[in-house]
Motif scaffolding. Structure first.
Motif, mmCIF file in Angstrom:
data_model
loop_
_atom_site.group_PDB
_atom_site.id
_atom_site.type_symbol
_atom_site.label_atom_id
_atom_site.label_comp_id
_atom_site.label_asym_id
_atom_site.label_seq_id
_atom_site.Cartn_x
_atom_site.Cartn_y
_atom_site.Cartn_z
ATOM 1 N N MET A 133 0.826 -1.204 0.000
ATOM 2 C CA MET A 133 0.000 0.000 0.000
ATOM 3 C C MET A 133 0.864 1.260 0.000
ATOM 4 O O MET A 133 0.576 2.224 -0.717
ATOM 5 N N LEU A 134 1.935 1.238 0.794
ATOM 6 C CA LEU A 134 2.798 2.414 0.872
ATOM 7 C C LEU A 134 3.506 2.665 -0.453
ATOM 8 O O LEU A 134 3.530 3.799 -0.951
ATOM 9 N N GLY A 148 1.863 6.679 -6.743
ATOM 10 C CA GLY A 148 0.787 7.569 -7.160
ATOM 11 C C GLY A 148 1.090 9.020 -6.812
ATOM 12 O O GLY A 148 0.873 9.926 -7.632
ATOM 13 N N SER A 149 1.615 9.240 -5.604
ATOM 14 C CA SER A 149 1.971 10.602 -5.179
ATOM 15 C C SER A 149 3.082 11.163 -6.064
ATOM 16 O O SER A 149 3.058 12.346 -6.430
ATOM 17 N N PHE A 176 3.400 15.406 -12.585
ATOM 18 C CA PHE A 176 2.513 16.084 -13.530
ATOM 19 C C PHE A 176 2.343 17.564 -13.171
ATOM 20 O O PHE A 176 2.368 18.439 -14.042
ATOM 21 N N LEU A 177 2.174 17.832 -11.856
ATOM 22 C CA LEU A 177 2.004 19.216 -11.429
ATOM 23 C C LEU A 177 3.285 20.029 -11.628
ATOM 24 O O LEU A 177 3.232 21.211 -11.977
ATOM 25 N N THR A 178 4.428 19.380 -11.423
ATOM 26 C CA THR A 178 5.710 20.065 -11.622
ATOM 27 C C THR A 178 5.912 20.414 -13.091
ATOM 28 O O THR A 178 6.361 21.516 -13.425
ATOM 29 N N VAL A 179 5.573 19.472 -13.970
ATOM 30 C CA VAL A 179 5.679 19.738 -15.414
ATOM 31 C C VAL A 179 4.754 20.889 -15.795
ATOM 32 O O VAL A 179 5.133 21.787 -16.557
#
Length: 205
Positions: free
Chosen positions: A24-25, A31-32, A38-41
């Protein structure tokens, strides 16, 4: 071909032998990591020249919070060392320090948002400015999850350390060892994520 097949089987066996918590971790971290990627790009292509054109500097609170997070990474490492040394007092102390530093980091991040606003960088302003809030906010959200887990772990370990038998079991229990290892690993992961983000923020001003 035979060697490659054996290596493939060994990898699959390792994955199958992972504890559900580990699975799970690792999936959560994957996923994180994709979210931050994606947000950094998107941030890199969000007209950062407008942010640089405002002739502002990185909030001082971000600088101080970065230093505290680096120190918290050292205290997180001390948690594992204390467990290996079977030193319950040091273990609890390092865990406590890590949580406190994480809390101070979170508070300073919020202070940094107010500094951004004072500099004229609004959440609803230029896209690159908005990403400063979004990226740091998502990082805080992930770090809060780690701190909640750390508090639960601290209470449980503190209770066990008071009993001689439970204390002995604590330092020989593979499950406890795994929980501490996973916590420190995740904490260092969040440290690395923020250091990358912070570097991008500095280069963008």
């Amino acid at each position: 071909m035979t060697v490659s097949k054996q290596q493939h089987q060994t990898l699959l066996q390792r994955i199958e032998n992972l504890h559900p918590y580990e699975t799970m971790l690792y999936l959560g971290m994957f996923g994180s990591g994709l979210i931050f990627l994606f947000l950094t790009v998107a941030f890199l292509f969000s007209s950062r020249n407008l942010l640089a054109g405002m002739n502002q500097t990185v909030p001082t609170a971000f600088l101080v919070s970065t230093f505290l997070l680096v120190v918290s990474g050292l205290s997180a490492t001390s948690i594992r060392h204390a467990y290996q040394e079977e030193n319950s007092e040091k273990l609890l102390g390092s865990l406590r320090v890590t949580v406190i530093l994480g809390l101070l980091f979170t508070i300073l991040q919020v202070v940094g948002w107010f500094e951004l606003k004072a500099k004229g960088i609004e959440f609803t302003g230029i896209p690159s400015g908005s990403f400063l809030y979004v990226l740091s906010g998502i990082h805080i959200f992930h770090l809060l999850g780690a701190m909640i887990f750390a508090l639960i772990l601290y209470v449980q370990l503190a209770k066990k350390s008071k009993d001689v038998v439970d204390k002995l079991i604590l330092h020989t229990n593979p499950f406890e060892k795994m929980r501490i290892r996973l916590f420190t690993f995740y904490w260092h992961f969040m440290d690395a994520i923020w250091l990358i983000l912070f570097l991008l923020f500095v280069l963008s001003f």
